[in-house]
Motif scaffolding. Structure first.
Motif: not given
Length: 160
Positions: A61-62, A68-69, A73-74, A99-100
């Motif tokens: 999330s970070a 800026c996605l 998508s990430v 998840a890290l």
């Protein structure tokens, strides 16, 4: 004047600057891809790897916010890079649902090799310029950094 529009006197500068910057980046990538043995990484994949290398243990999330996605998508990028053994996920001990992200040694080697090739090519090109042009480019770096900060600080557009 509308927000986001250049004064008429700056329009030619804005047009040429944007075109040159995009053209230089495209030409650099094209030259650097020659002779690559592995399949090339897409720009967003490289951006994510660089971000994770700079911030090991970053949450998906970070990363999405920083790039800026959208989160999905990430997540797709993470899956692609994990399948190539360039990124690994670990469950966040504070929240097992999150998840890290960590870059693998293979990712670090690959990006460093790319950096070295880019540095060598760019160094050759800069060395071929007259000293006054190299000095002008060096003097422009603070202004270019300010432009990059300005782009990053712009508010996101409303998707409606």
């Amino acid at each position: 004047m509308e927000p986001g529009t250049a004064p008429p006197s700056d329009a030619p500068l804005a047009d040429e600057f944007s075109a040159l910057l995009a053209g230089i980046q495209r030409l650099l990538r094209r030259r650097l891809r020659r002779g690559l043995e592995q399949p090339r990484l897409r720009g967003a994949q490289v951006e994510l790897l660089r971000l994770v290398m700079d911030s090991p243990g970053l949450r998906v999330s970070a990363a999405a916010e920083e790039l800026c996605l959208a989160g999905n998508s990430v997540s797709t990028l993470v899956n692609q890079l994990a399948a190539q053994d360039l990124l690994r996920r670990e469950a966040d001990p504070a929240d097992r649902r999150a998840a890290l992200l960590y870059a693998t040694g293979a990712a670090e080697q690959r990006l460093e090799a790319w950096r070295e090739r880019r540095r060598a090519l760019t160094g050759e090109l800069l060395a071929a310029l007259p000293e006054r042009d190299r000095a002008a480019l060096a003097a422009a770096l603070p202004a270019l950094r300010a432009l990059a900060r300005g782009l990053r600080d712009l508010p996101e557009e409303d998707p409606r």
